[in-house]
Design a protein around this motif. Structure first.
Motif, mmCIF file in Angstrom:
data_model
loop_
_atom_site.group_PDB
_atom_site.id
_atom_site.type_symbol
_atom_site.label_atom_id
_atom_site.label_comp_id
_atom_site.label_asym_id
_atom_site.label_seq_id
_atom_site.Cartn_x
_atom_site.Cartn_y
_atom_site.Cartn_z
ATOM 1 N N UNK A 180 1.242 -1.040 -0.201
ATOM 2 C CA UNK A 180 0.242 -0.012 0.542
ATOM 3 C C UNK A 180 0.588 1.446 0.203
ATOM 4 N N UNK A 181 0.094 2.644 0.061
ATOM 5 C CA UNK A 181 0.935 3.581 0.122
ATOM 6 C C UNK A 181 2.670 3.911 1.587
ATOM 7 N N UNK A 182 2.498 2.749 2.662
ATOM 8 C CA UNK A 182 3.235 3.416 3.290
ATOM 9 C C UNK A 182 3.370 1.602 3.590
ATOM 10 N N UNK A 183 3.575 0.589 3.370
ATOM 11 C CA UNK A 183 3.737 0.105 3.496
ATOM 12 C C UNK A 183 3.563 -1.421 2.204
ATOM 13 N N UNK A 184 5.163 -2.354 2.742
ATOM 14 C CA UNK A 184 5.148 -3.578 1.342
ATOM 15 C C UNK A 184 5.709 -4.841 2.392
ATOM 16 N N UNK A 185 4.963 -5.782 2.001
ATOM 17 C CA UNK A 185 4.691 -6.879 2.172
ATOM 18 C C UNK A 185 4.941 -7.986 1.242
ATOM 19 N N UNK A 186 6.499 -8.476 1.701
ATOM 20 C CA UNK A 186 6.868 -9.577 0.462
ATOM 21 C C UNK A 186 6.643 -10.978 0.718
ATOM 22 N N UNK A 187 6.057 -12.406 0.239
ATOM 23 C CA UNK A 187 6.877 -13.751 1.246
ATOM 24 C C UNK A 187 7.791 -14.167 -0.163
ATOM 25 N N UNK A 188 8.679 -14.547 0.096
ATOM 26 C CA UNK A 188 9.148 -15.508 -1.458
ATOM 27 C C UNK A 188 9.125 -16.963 -0.817
ATOM 28 N N UNK A 189 9.612 -17.476 -2.004
ATOM 29 C CA UNK A 189 9.493 -18.894 -2.021
ATOM 30 C C UNK A 189 10.611 -19.269 -3.300
ATOM 31 N N UNK A 190 11.600 -20.381 -2.928
ATOM 32 C CA UNK A 190 12.843 -20.588 -3.916
ATOM 33 C C UNK A 190 13.019 -21.838 -3.987
ATOM 34 N N UNK A 191 12.412 -23.113 -4.627
ATOM 35 C CA UNK A 191 13.158 -24.265 -4.629
ATOM 36 C C UNK A 191 13.604 -24.560 -5.802
ATOM 37 N N UNK A 192 15.028 -25.230 -5.448
ATOM 38 C CA UNK A 192 15.658 -25.461 -6.138
ATOM 39 C C UNK A 192 16.280 -26.996 -6.474
ATOM 40 N N UNK A 193 16.571 -27.878 -7.250
ATOM 41 C CA UNK A 193 16.747 -29.097 -7.585
ATOM 42 C C UNK A 193 17.808 -29.216 -8.895
ATOM 43 N N UNK A 194 19.204 -29.686 -8.479
ATOM 44 C CA UNK A 194 20.225 -29.415 -9.724
ATOM 45 C C UNK A 194 21.360 -30.596 -9.547
#
Length: 766
Positions: free
Chosen positions: A236-250
């Motif tokens: 919103x105008x005053x805040x940011x909430x971000x949730x990140x997910x990472x999965x890797x298989x090499x």
């Protein structure tokens, strides 16, 4: 007090050359604002706007820059476009390069002395066990913005000796486009990626799935990587909430250096194999920021990360056939002691190889909190950052050495019999806590000062879980107060100067401490035997630079010149004491080293043309004389070499340059040609500089893109167009332990770089 490094060996020739380059070349990439960023300065939690205030060099790359290059990994993109970046092909796998910046390593290999720190959405992704960086777990497609920050910088904490790489990933707000892209190329290369971002007024999401695989241009070297990335956001105008997910298989096969005698007959050949690394990574992180007022911003993050690494390395054996009457069995190297398996039986002399098998289960977690405060006192502006972070983790390490035999193609067999003395079961723990502070003071429109301070506490512990090696159980604690002071002065609207003095440090890693006893060398990445203390590495630097930018109705020119000198006190070095491929040894403090040089970089945009140039002269050498163990070196005496002060550090080229020229032919057709060139470097194990370097090289790459419609793009890539044969890494080994019919029995092992390749891709976006 921070002492300033001085030297009688400043590279005046490079300085004289640089005076002729500013009109042709230039500076850091212009910052491309992705979102409404109001913060000045930088920290582990991100890079703000107005980086021209920074009293150090910063290169910033956007998602558009990365997409144009078509690089799969962050490391591949940096190799092509990062000024001051060089690469060692130690593993010879495209997803496992040794990245070096100003000569400092960010490598996936245990045994490299690490000196770069990498942050991903505020999370430090250097692996806890050895500060290594797994580039295969950092796909370029998830990157929204990346900053390459040069030099010693205490604000970024442990390992920020040569610089820091700060990555911000995509969200539905920053990247709302959808895309499907497929490509195919030489040596069985195949890739597919699907991504889509969405957002409403307050909620957004982004999802990316991709797969990359190739057969490899060398024998027995397939690679496969799968990655999933997702983000969920509320802004919103005053805040940011971000949730990140990472999965890797090499699944990575990198078969490394081969004897020059074999290289001369077949560049695609491998020495022994397989050399397999399998990584599985899952990570969840959350970032929340809020403007508490127009001048005050709070940012917090937290994460949990898990990496499971399995390695299987087939190699020649250090065991030898026993003397009569036990000549049907194997004995320990240079002794009459019979080798025994896990059942306490003598081992048959028919086994002429080993399989080094290991597993690392790394779990890490942590949190950070940071306050940014814009304080306007009327006469001066302060941009204050105050933060605290905590990171902890546990690594469970298990390894074993299996007796094996070499086949006709030098692969190893499985026997199910293991060296009774080769089992390791170790639990390592790391706790890192820090407080940091920075203040950029705008004394006037033309003069600003930056002060940085960071206090680190690092505890490293190890516990033997096998009950057979109690000497591995130990705990070490390191505390350090680091800081720096820099200034930036605007001389004219088109020219500014900056300077600074800085100190940073890194504590020894668990793998260095577990493999640091000269009387109990280990075999990387497997057997650890003892845990004596090591000193932490302290880096002190001084840097001076010029920045310029000018524009006319026809062209925009920006350029940068930086001179720097960094001294590492009590640097840590891996001392080789043996091994068919020099992988047996121990870590030790060897004294002081110095990295100094000059960087010139720039960009020129004129109409349909875009020119980028960077050049680095790097003088990296030992400031302290010491004895280097290198038993496979042709000039070693009793397995050792006397290294004199002033000897160059191996694996670091003195000269490197990058040239890129792009042209927009029509609205739908554009092209780019890129030239990378570098001088040679001494082989690892030749710290005394008594043997030849690797050769210099010039590699030309090109890219052509055609968009028949707004939504469809076709891309053709050609790498190493002139099929240059060159090597970027070397060490010493014992080829006759495996191959007894080579005409050239030189102990030099070199890693051949990839030959010419072509790839074609198609992208549909909406």
């Amino acid at each position: 007090m921070i002492s300033l490094p001085v030297s009688h060996k400043w590279p005046f020739r490079g300085l004289v050359l640089s005076l002729f380059l500013p009109s042709l070349s230039v500076a850091e990439t212009e910052y491309k604002l992705v979102e409404n960023v109001r913060v000045v300065g930088m920290s582990p939690m991100g890079v703000g706007s107005l980086t021209e205030l920074s009293p150090f060099q910063v290169q910033i790359f956007s998602a558009e820059d990365i997409d144009k290059d078509k690089a799969y990994s962050v490391a591949e993109f940096l190799n092509q476009h990062g000024g001051g970046i060089s690469v060692n092909d130690a593993q010879n796998n495209p997803l496992q390069p040794d990245i070096r910046f100003r000569g400092y390593a960010a490598s996936p290999l245990l045994g490299s002395s690490q000196g770069l720190v990498v942050y991903y959405n505020g999370v430090r992704v250097n692996e806890l066990f050895g500060d290594t960086v797994n580039w295969d777990l950092l796909p370029a497609s998830s990157v929204q913005e990346m900053a390459l920050i040069a030099g010693v910088n205490p604000i970024f904490g442990q390992n920020a000796l040569g610089g820091a790489i700060v990555i911000k990933s995509k969200t539905g707000f920053s990247s709302s486009q959808g895309a499907i892209e497929v490509s195919a190329g030489s040596f069985g290369q195949r890739a597919i990626s699907v991504s889509k971002g969405v957002h409403g007024e307050n909620w957004g999401g982004f999802l990316a799935l991709e797969k990359y695989e190739e057969d490899g241009w060398r024998d027995y070297s397939p690679t496969e990587a799968r990655n999933l990335y997702a983000s969920l956001s509320r802004h919103d105008d005053s805040s940011e909430l971000d949730v990140f997910f990472n999965f890797s298989d090499t699944y990575l096969k990198g078969n490394g250096a081969i004897p020059v005698g074999l290289l001369e007959t077949d560049r695609e050949a491998v020495f022994t194999h397989p050399d397999l690394t399998e990584n599985q990574m899952s990570m969840t992180s959350i970032v929340y920021s809020r403007w508490l007022s127009d001048e005050l911003k709070l940012s917090v993050n937290g994460f949990y990360r898990q990496v499971d690494t399995r390695s299987f390395n087939g190699d020649g054996t250090e065991f030898e056939e026993c003397d009569a009457p036990n000549d049907d069995f194997l004995c320990e190297d240079d002794s009459d002691e019979l080798a025994r398996d896990q059942f306490d039986n003598a081992v048959s002399g028919e086994f002429d190889a080993v399989n080094n098998i290991s597993r690392r289960r790394q779990r890490s977690w942590g949190a950070s909190a940071q306050i940014y405060w814009h304080l306007d006192t009327g006469s001066v502006n302060h941009h204050i950052t105050l933060g605290a972070d905590y990171l902890a983790g546990i690594t469970d390490f298990d390894s074993q050495v299996e007796f094996a035999s070499l086949t006709d193609v030098r692969s190893t067999t499985r026997s199910g019999l293991y060296d009774a003395e080769g089992f390791t079961s170790l639990r390592a723990s790391t706790d890192m806590a820090a407080l940091y502070f920075s203040d950029t003071v705008e004394l006037s429109d033309r003069l600003s000062l930056t002060a940085i301070m960071r206090y680190n506490v690092v505890d490293v512990g190890a516990k033997d879980l096998s009950g057979d090696r109690p000497e591995l159980t130990a705990k070490h604690s390191y505390k350090s107060l680091n800081g720096g002071l820099g200034a930036r002065w605007v001389l004219t609207d088109a020219l500014s100067v900056y300077a600074g003095v800085y100190q940073s440090s890194r504590a020894p890693t668990p793998v260095e401490l577990a493999c640091s006893h000269p009387d109990a060398p280990c075999i990387l990445p497997n057997t650890f035997l003892a845990d004596p203390p090591l000193k932490d590495v302290v880096a002190r630097s001084v840097e001076w630079g010029l920045r310029g930018k000018s524009a006319s109705y026809r062209a925009v020119l920006a350029w940068n010149i930086a001179l720097f000198a960094t001294v590492n006190q009590d640097d840590i070095h891996f001392q080789t004491v043996g091994g068919v491929s020099s992988n047996e040894g121990f870590f030790t403090n060897i004294g002081d080293t110095r990295h100094q040089g000059i960087e010139v970089s720039g960009s020129l945009t004129s109409g349909k043309w875009l020119l980028d140039i960077s050049y680095t002269y790097l003088d990296a050498y030992y400031e302290t004389s010491f004895i280097s163990f290198s038993p496979n070196h042709p000039n070693s005496v009793d397995g050792a070499l006397a290294v004199e002060k002033g000897s160059k550090i191996p694996s670091i080229p003195e000269h490197s340059a990058k040239f890129s020229l792009g042209y927009q032919w029509t609205e739908s057709v554009n092209s780019n040609i890129a030239i990378n060139t570098s001088s040679g470097a001494y082989l690892r194990g030749d710290e005394a500089n008594q043997d030849n370097k690797t050769g210099s090289y010039i590699v030309v790459n090109a890219n052509l893109e055609y968009k028949p419609t707004k939504n469809i793009g076709l891309n053709l890539q050609a790498k190493n167009i002139f099929d240059e044969e060159y090597e970027r890494f070397g060490l010493y080994g014992e080829p006759d332990e495996v191959i007894d019919d080579l005409e050239n029995e030189s102990p030099r092992f070199l890693s051949p770089a990839a030959p010419r390749s072509l790839a074609i891709g198609i992208k549909y976006s909406w």
